[in-house]
Write a protein that holds these residues in place. Structure first.
Motif, PDB file in Angstrom:
ATOM      1  N   LEU A   1     -77.186  94.513  85.277  1.00  0.00           N
ATOM      2  CA  LEU A   1     -76.329  94.317  86.449  1.00  0.00           C
ATOM      3  C   LEU A   1     -77.087  93.567  87.539  1.00  0.00           C
ATOM      4  O   LEU A   1     -78.303  93.662  87.649  1.00  0.00           O
ATOM      5  CB  LEU A   1     -75.867  95.668  87.009  1.00  0.00           C
ATOM      6  CG  LEU A   1     -75.008  96.545  86.112  1.00  0.00           C
ATOM      7  CD1 LEU A   1     -74.705  97.855  86.813  1.00  0.00           C
ATOM      8  CD2 LEU A   1     -73.722  95.841  85.734  1.00  0.00           C
ATOM      9  N   GLU A   2     -76.342  92.870  88.367  1.00  0.00           N
ATOM     10  CA  GLU A   2     -76.930  92.201  89.531  1.00  0.00           C
ATOM     11  C   GLU A   2     -77.390  93.254  90.536  1.00  0.00           C
ATOM     12  O   GLU A   2     -76.802  94.341  90.609  1.00  0.00           O
ATOM     13  CB  GLU A   2     -75.886  91.290  90.188  1.00  0.00           C
ATOM     14  CG  GLU A   2     -75.452  90.133  89.338  1.00  0.00           C
ATOM     15  CD  GLU A   2     -76.580  89.135  89.102  1.00  0.00           C
ATOM     16  OE1 GLU A   2     -77.372  88.898  90.035  1.00  0.00           O
ATOM     17  OE2 GLU A   2     -76.669  88.619  87.980  1.00  0.00           O
ATOM     18  N   PRO A   3     -78.426  92.962  91.328  1.00  0.00           N
ATOM     19  CA  PRO A   3     -78.907  93.951  92.308  1.00  0.00           C
ATOM     20  C   PRO A   3     -77.827  94.425  93.282  1.00  0.00           C
ATOM     21  O   PRO A   3     -77.761  95.615  93.609  1.00  0.00           O
ATOM     22  CB  PRO A   3     -80.020  93.216  93.051  1.00  0.00           C
ATOM     23  CG  PRO A   3     -80.491  92.184  92.096  1.00  0.00           C
ATOM     24  CD  PRO A   3     -79.290  91.788  91.283  1.00  0.00           C
ATOM     25  N   GLY A   4     -76.966  93.545  93.742  1.00  0.00           N
ATOM     26  CA  GLY A   4     -75.896  93.944  94.653  1.00  0.00           C
ATOM     27  C   GLY A   4     -74.913  94.903  94.011  1.00  0.00           C
ATOM     28  O   GLY A   4     -74.436  95.858  94.630  1.00  0.00           O
ATOM     29  N   GLU A   5     -74.615  94.662  92.758  1.00  0.00           N
ATOM     30  CA  GLU A   5     -73.690  95.529  92.027  1.00  0.00           C
ATOM     31  C   GLU A   5     -74.326  96.902  91.775  1.00  0.00           C
ATOM     32  O   GLU A   5     -73.664  97.938  91.902  1.00  0.00           O
ATOM     33  CB  GLU A   5     -73.314  94.855  90.702  1.00  0.00           C
ATOM     34  CG  GLU A   5     -72.144  95.479  90.016  1.00  0.00           C
ATOM     35  CD  GLU A   5     -71.715  94.701  88.782  1.00  0.00           C
ATOM     36  OE1 GLU A   5     -70.744  95.138  88.156  1.00  0.00           O
ATOM     37  OE2 GLU A   5     -72.344  93.676  88.442  1.00  0.00           O
ATOM     38  N   ARG A   6     -75.617  96.914  91.433  1.00  0.00           N
ATOM     39  CA  ARG A   6     -76.331  98.184  91.255  1.00  0.00           C
ATOM     40  C   ARG A   6     -76.374  98.965  92.557  1.00  0.00           C
ATOM     41  O   ARG A   6     -76.212 100.184  92.571  1.00  0.00           O
ATOM     42  CB  ARG A   6     -77.761  97.935  90.761  1.00  0.00           C
ATOM     43  CG  ARG A   6     -77.878  97.755  89.295  1.00  0.00           C
ATOM     44  CD  ARG A   6     -79.307  97.922  88.815  1.00  0.00           C
ATOM     45  NE  ARG A   6     -80.300  97.275  89.627  1.00  0.00           N
ATOM     46  CZ  ARG A   6     -80.865  96.085  89.366  1.00  0.00           C
ATOM     47  NH1 ARG A   6     -80.516  95.426  88.289  1.00  0.00           N
ATOM     48  NH2 ARG A   6     -81.766  95.579  90.165  1.00  0.00           N
ATOM     49  N   ARG A   7     -76.594  98.261  93.681  1.00  0.00           N
ATOM     50  CA  ARG A   7     -76.659  98.920  94.988  1.00  0.00           C
ATOM     51  C   ARG A   7     -75.314  99.564  95.319  1.00  0.00           C
ATOM     52  O   ARG A   7     -75.258 100.704  95.781  1.00  0.00           O
ATOM     53  CB  ARG A   7     -77.056  97.923  96.074  1.00  0.00           C
ATOM     54  CG  ARG A   7     -77.222  98.552  97.445  1.00  0.00           C
ATOM     55  CD  ARG A   7     -77.593  97.533  98.508  1.00  0.00           C
ATOM     56  NE  ARG A   7     -76.694  96.405  98.576  1.00  0.00           N
ATOM     57  CZ  ARG A   7     -75.493  96.410  99.160  1.00  0.00           C
ATOM     58  NH1 ARG A   7     -75.042  97.489  99.725  1.00  0.00           N
ATOM     59  NH2 ARG A   7     -74.744  95.313  99.179  1.00  0.00           N
ATOM     60  N   ARG A   8     -74.205  98.848  95.086  1.00  0.00           N
ATOM     61  CA  ARG A   8     -72.881  99.411  95.354  1.00  0.00           C
ATOM     62  C   ARG A   8     -72.605 100.636  94.471  1.00  0.00           C
ATOM     63  O   ARG A   8     -72.057 101.636  94.939  1.00  0.00           O
ATOM     64  CB  ARG A   8     -71.801  98.356  95.142  1.00  0.00           C
ATOM     65  CG  ARG A   8     -71.708  97.360  96.282  1.00  0.00           C
ATOM     66  CD  ARG A   8     -70.482  96.481  96.164  1.00  0.00           C
ATOM     67  NE  ARG A   8     -70.476  95.646  94.956  1.00  0.00           N
ATOM     68  CZ  ARG A   8     -71.105  94.475  94.855  1.00  0.00           C
ATOM     69  NH1 ARG A   8     -71.787  94.001  95.872  1.00  0.00           N
ATOM     70  NH2 ARG A   8     -71.053  93.789  93.730  1.00  0.00           N
ATOM     71  N   LEU A   9     -72.996 100.550  93.206  1.00  0.00           N
ATOM     72  CA  LEU A   9     -72.825 101.689  92.299  1.00  0.00           C
ATOM     73  C   LEU A   9     -73.661 102.874  92.778  1.00  0.00           C
ATOM     74  O   LEU A   9     -73.176 104.008  92.826  1.00  0.00           O
ATOM     75  CB  LEU A   9     -73.233 101.291  90.873  1.00  0.00           C
ATOM     76  CG  LEU A   9     -73.253 102.407  89.828  1.00  0.00           C
ATOM     77  CD1 LEU A   9     -71.862 102.993  89.640  1.00  0.00           C
ATOM     78  CD2 LEU A   9     -73.804 101.886  88.518  1.00  0.00           C
ATOM     79  N   ASN A  10     -74.914 102.619  93.157  1.00  0.00           N
ATOM     80  CA  ASN A  10     -75.786 103.695  93.642  1.00  0.00           C
ATOM     81  C   ASN A  10     -75.248 104.321  94.921  1.00  0.00           C
ATOM     82  O   ASN A  10     -75.320 105.542  95.100  1.00  0.00           O
ATOM     83  CB  ASN A  10     -77.206 103.176  93.868  1.00  0.00           C
ATOM     84  CG  ASN A  10     -77.952 102.974  92.568  1.00  0.00           C
ATOM     85  OD1 ASN A  10     -77.515 103.427  91.518  1.00  0.00           O
ATOM     86  ND2 ASN A  10     -79.078 102.294  92.635  1.00  0.00           N
ATOM     87  N   GLN A  11     -74.701 103.516  95.818  1.00  0.00           N
ATOM     88  CA  GLN A  11     -74.137 104.064  97.056  1.00  0.00           C
ATOM     89  C   GLN A  11     -72.920 104.938  96.762  1.00  0.00           C
ATOM     90  O   GLN A  11     -72.742 105.984  97.381  1.00  0.00           O
ATOM     91  CB  GLN A  11     -73.761 102.939  98.016  1.00  0.00           C
ATOM     92  CG  GLN A  11     -74.956 102.320  98.696  1.00  0.00           C
ATOM     93  CD  GLN A  11     -74.569 101.162  99.602  1.00  0.00           C
ATOM     94  OE1 GLN A  11     -73.532 100.531  99.403  1.00  0.00           O
ATOM     95  NE2 GLN A  11     -75.407 100.881 100.584  1.00  0.00           N
ATOM     96  N   SER A  12     -72.110 104.510  95.830  1.00  0.00           N
ATOM     97  CA  SER A  12     -70.941 105.296  95.450  1.00  0.00           C
ATOM     98  C   SER A  12     -71.364 106.646  94.867  1.00  0.00           C
ATOM     99  O   SER A  12     -70.814 107.692  95.231  1.00  0.00           O
ATOM    100  CB  SER A  12     -70.111 104.520  94.435  1.00  0.00           C
ATOM    101  OG  SER A  12     -69.109 105.320  93.881  1.00  0.00           O
ATOM    102  N   ILE A  13     -72.343 106.620  93.979  1.00  0.00           N
ATOM    103  CA  ILE A  13     -72.840 107.870  93.384  1.00  0.00           C
ATOM    104  C   ILE A  13     -73.482 108.743  94.451  1.00  0.00           C
ATOM    105  O   ILE A  13     -73.271 109.956  94.484  1.00  0.00           O
ATOM    106  CB  ILE A  13     -73.823 107.563  92.236  1.00  0.00           C
ATOM    107  CG1 ILE A  13     -73.071 106.942  91.054  1.00  0.00           C
ATOM    108  CG2 ILE A  13     -74.554 108.821  91.796  1.00  0.00           C
ATOM    109  CD1 ILE A  13     -73.967 106.423  89.946  1.00  0.00           C
ATOM    110  N   ALA A  14     -74.247 108.147  95.355  1.00  0.00           N
ATOM    111  CA  ALA A  14     -74.922 108.911  96.409  1.00  0.00           C
ATOM    112  C   ALA A  14     -73.910 109.596  97.320  1.00  0.00           C
ATOM    113  O   ALA A  14     -74.102 110.754  97.712  1.00  0.00           O
ATOM    114  CB  ALA A  14     -75.839 108.000  97.214  1.00  0.00           C
ATOM    115  N   ARG A  15     -72.818 108.912  97.672  1.00  0.00           N
ATOM    116  CA  ARG A  15     -71.792 109.516  98.514  1.00  0.00           C
ATOM    117  C   ARG A  15     -71.158 110.722  97.819  1.00  0.00           C
ATOM    118  O   ARG A  15     -70.935 111.765  98.431  1.00  0.00           O
ATOM    119  CB  ARG A  15     -70.710 108.497  98.862  1.00  0.00           C
ATOM    120  CG  ARG A  15     -71.063 107.634 100.039  1.00  0.00           C
ATOM    121  CD  ARG A  15     -69.868 106.807 100.490  1.00  0.00           C
ATOM    122  NE  ARG A  15     -70.337 105.460 100.735  1.00  0.00           N
ATOM    123  CZ  ARG A  15     -70.193 104.420  99.916  1.00  0.00           C
ATOM    124  NH1 ARG A  15     -69.538 104.550  98.785  1.00  0.00           N
ATOM    125  NH2 ARG A  15     -70.683 103.245 100.227  1.00  0.00           N
TER     126      ARG A  15
END
Length: 153
Positions: free
Chosen positions: A19-33
């Motif tokens: 995955l692209e870094p931006g896409e990984r970051r969005r996924l990680n933020q969603s999981i973190a929330r």
């Protein structure tokens, strides 16, 4: 528990690396929330990650006050103001920040502390404020699978 997380990391690591870094970051933020919300709900329910109830508060003589409202522990500590999430392309972090981190650490590990400035040291009971439940591990796995399945479509 850490074995489960390491197995999940090994399983998903290769797919997430694509995955692209931006896409990984969005996924990680969603999981973190979602993790923060789950942790907040568990703290509200006064439960440890393994499902056992928190150790009760120490009994205090409050001069036999009548009609006293019983307050739950950690009502302000669990708010988003103090329970911060940090997510980037490679990591997810959920931690207490500032002065509340010390209070949370004392209860998390059952340490000794002074409740007041001139008070004697008191041994606190262990109350696991942060930790993964089986449902949270399943939620992380399901989020990863849903994201990767939606991406392949």
């Amino acid at each position: 528990m850490t074995d489960d997380l390491e197995a999940l990391e090994d399983w998903a690591g290769g797919m997430l690396a694509k995955l692209e870094p931006g896409e990984r970051r969005r996924l990680n933020q969603s999981i973190a929330r979602k993790l923060r919300k789950s942790q907040q709900q568990r703290i509200t329910a006064q439960r440890n990650p393994d499902g056992t109830p928190f150790a009760p508060r120490k009994e205090r003589d409050l001069r036999a006050k009548k009609g006293r409202v019983k307050r739950k522990m950690f009502t302000t500590l669990k708010t988003a103001k103090y329970l911060k999430l940090q997510a980037d392309a490679n990591t997810i972090g959920l931690a207490f920040m500032g002065r509340t981190a010390r209070l949370a650490r004392v209860h998390q590990y059952g340490l000794r502390d002074r409740p007041g400035l001139n008070s004697p040291r008191v041994k606190y009971e262990e109350r696991k404020l942060l930790g993964f439940t089986a449902d949270e591990r399943d939620m992380i796995r399901d989020e990863l699978l849903a994201h990767l399945a939606a991406r392949d479509l």
